[in-house]
Design an enzyme around this catalytic site. Structure first.
Site, short mmCIF file in Angstrom:
data_model
loop_
_atom_site.label_atom_id
_atom_site.label_comp_id
_atom_site.label_asym_id
_atom_site.label_seq_id
_atom_site.Cartn_x
_atom_site.Cartn_y
_atom_site.Cartn_z
N ARG A 21 47.67 47.72 10.65
CA ARG A 21 48.57 48.87 10.48
C ARG A 21 49.39 49.14 11.72
O ARG A 21 50.60 49.37 11.65
CB ARG A 21 47.80 50.13 10.09
CG ARG A 21 47.35 50.17 8.68
CD ARG A 21 46.61 51.45 8.38
NE ARG A 21 45.53 51.62 9.36
CZ ARG A 21 45.01 52.77 9.73
NH1 ARG A 21 45.46 53.90 9.22
NH2 ARG A 21 44.04 52.83 10.60
N ASN A 39 45.91 52.26 5.12
CA ASN A 39 44.83 51.48 4.52
C ASN A 39 44.55 52.04 3.13
O ASN A 39 44.75 53.22 2.87
CB ASN A 39 43.56 51.59 5.35
CG ASN A 39 43.61 50.74 6.60
OD1 ASN A 39 44.38 49.80 6.70
ND2 ASN A 39 42.77 51.07 7.57
#
Length: 95
Positions: A21, A39
């Site tokens: 990320r 996520n």
């Protein structure tokens, strides 16, 4: 003036716990994209990005590689016409 478009990506593989990320966020910012990344509880990473077509193609290509520790199995890409371009990139909580 370039036409802004938006794309939703769903990345699967070993993409959580490897800095995916944060690396995605950095790359999207470098490309001048706006949107978010997060996520998912199923172990995937989801992102919604908006910007010009060349930048969207570049982030999709990057998403297929990911950061060094990641192992990307697949990237599902779909148009996201509901997204509003602009506003920078952010990391969202897991969903």
């Amino acid at each position: 003036m370039r036409l802004a478009m938006a794309t939703r990506l769903r990345i699967t593989g070993r993409v959580q716990g490897v800095g995916y990320r944060a690396a995605f966020l950095h790359e999207a910012q470098r490309l001048g994209l706006s949107g978010w990344v997060r996520n998912r509880l199923d172990g995937s990473v989801e992102a919604l990005v908006a910007g010009d077509a060349a930048a969207l193609q570049a982030i999709a290509a990057w998403a297929r590689r990911g950061p060094t520790l990641a192992r990307v199995d697949a990237v599902a890409i779909e148009d996201a016409p509901e997204a509003q371009p602009g506003g920078g990139m952010e990391m969202r909580p897991t969903l």
